[in-house]
Scaffold this motif. Structure first.
Motif, PDB file in Angstrom:
ATOM      1  N   TRP A 159       0.838  -1.200   0.000  1.00 50.64           N
ATOM      2  CA  TRP A 159       0.000   0.000   0.000  1.00 50.64           C
ATOM      3  C   TRP A 159       0.879   1.259   0.000  1.00 50.64           C
ATOM      4  O   TRP A 159       0.574   2.252  -0.662  1.00 50.64           O
ATOM      5  CB  TRP A 159      -0.916  -0.012   1.224  1.00 50.64           C
ATOM      6  N   TYR A 162       2.092   2.026  -3.381  1.00 50.23           N
ATOM      7  CA  TYR A 162       1.049   2.683  -4.173  1.00 50.23           C
ATOM      8  C   TYR A 162       1.067   4.193  -3.931  1.00 50.23           C
ATOM      9  O   TYR A 162       0.997   4.988  -4.881  1.00 50.23           O
ATOM     10  CB  TYR A 162      -0.318   2.099  -3.807  1.00 50.23           C
ATOM     11  N   VAL A 262      -0.155   4.719   6.693  1.00 50.44           N
ATOM     12  CA  VAL A 262      -0.627   3.360   6.408  1.00 50.44           C
ATOM     13  C   VAL A 262      -0.342   2.436   7.587  1.00 50.44           C
ATOM     14  O   VAL A 262      -1.151   1.555   7.912  1.00 50.44           O
ATOM     15  CB  VAL A 262       0.033   2.826   5.119  1.00 50.44           C
TER      16      VAL A 262
END
Length: 334
Positions: A159, A162, A262
């Motif tokens: 993540w 990303y 995150v």
């Protein structure tokens, strides 16, 4: 608007020193309502008051090293300003001295987390770094040999890639290969040593990792609910503070701080599900939270920052004293 510029704020060194001394004194004081740890705290994170003096002193040395590495990452990638550095150190000390203390494994995991952040930030907008992804996977694979809970770092890293605009199929494949590499190397060695060695190795890895769902709620026997709720609240406040600064940052720094967010977002969800491994994952949320609070608080006016900082630090200190039973003891003395 000039009063909101970070560089106009001054560091109140007296306030910084008093808070730092307060948390260190509370961390080192030997009061405890439970039995002092018999050495298991050297390996696994326990509440500071339940560990031996040597463990706590070693934890302070580890915390000092982690703080230096965190400041380096903050200055090199995140452009942490001069007034934000003391706040970063203060919240690192406040968070780590009022939650389960650093053991050998968790110290290694925290160091690995900083390396992961350092290497990940270096791949910003670069989709041709499979070697770095292989090394990141290797770090996760080595940690997962001690506890499968650290495999939860995989979705965090993906993540994060990303957000960093560096995700591509080759780095992701390299990441999974790196995770499997330690297992691929150690299993043949254990087989050569005999079946008993393999069984002992598997038992060691799964020693404190029961099935999550039947153990739901037992995580708060390891990480007190008061600590969990307070740190989650500090994270939410830090995130809200950073939103005030979000649109004044460059696109790159927005992406870097989004990557740090995150870790708490995913790991806070996982903590209630992993029973005895809750403290190990819980600690991986603390460094990103300290960065978010320090960065977001730099945008506040001087007086407002002082009040909010004091409230957050009092909340962290209060929940730790509550967990130790100090308030209950004082109530009985009346």
């Amino acid at each position: 608007m000039a009063r909101f510029i970070t560089s106009r704020q001054r560091t109140n060194w007296l306030e910084f020193s008093l808070w730092l001394l307060t948390f260190l004194v509370v961390y080192l004081l030997p009061f405890s309502t439970t039995t002092v740890g018999d050495g298991w705290g050297i390996f696994a994170p326990l509440a500071p008051a339940t560990t031996a003096w040597t463990v706590r002193l070693a934890g302070l040395l580890v915390l000092a090293g982690l703080s230096v590495f965190a400041i380096y990452i903050g200055e090199y990638y995140l452009l942490i300003e001069r007034v934000e550095r003391p706040m970063l150190v203060l919240f690192l000390v406040a968070l780590f001295t009022t939650t389960p203390s650093v053991g050998v494994l968790s110290a290694g995991a925290l160091l690995a987390q900083l390396f992961i952040l350092h290497l990940s930030f270096g791949t910003y907008q670069d989709t041709h770094q499979p070697r770095l992804s292989l090394f990141l996977g290797l770090l996760v694979g080595l940690l997962s040999l001690f506890s499968p809970a650290y495999l939860l770092l995989l979705p965090v890293i993906i993540w994060g890639q990303y957000h960093l605009r560096s995700i591509a199929w080759r780095p992701v494949v390299a990441l999974f290969i790196g995770v499997l590499l330690p297992l691929w190397l150690i299993v043949p060695v254990l087989l050569l040593c005999g079946g008993d060695a393999l069984r002992v190795g598997v038992a060691f890895t799964l020693r404190a990792f029961p099935l999550p769902m039947p153990q739901l709620g037992r995580s708060f026997e390891v990480v007190p609910l008061a600590s969990y709720a307070t740190v989650v609240a500090v994270f939410l406040i830090g995130s809200l503070l950073y939103r005030r600064r979000y649109y004044r940052e460059s696109v790159k720094h927005r992406d870097l701080f989004s990557t740090m967010q995150v870790y708490p977002l995913l790991l806070f969800i996982a903590v209630p599900l992993v029973a005895s491994e809750a403290a190990a994952l819980f600690q991986l949320t603390l460094i990103p939270i300290a960065f978010l609070v320090a960065r977001g608080m730099g945008m506040l006016p001087q007086r407002m920052a002082l009040v909010l900082r004091s409230l957050l630090l009092l909340a962290l200190l209060g929940q730790y004293l509550y967990t130790l039973g100090v308030f209950e003891l004082l109530g009985r003395m009346r």
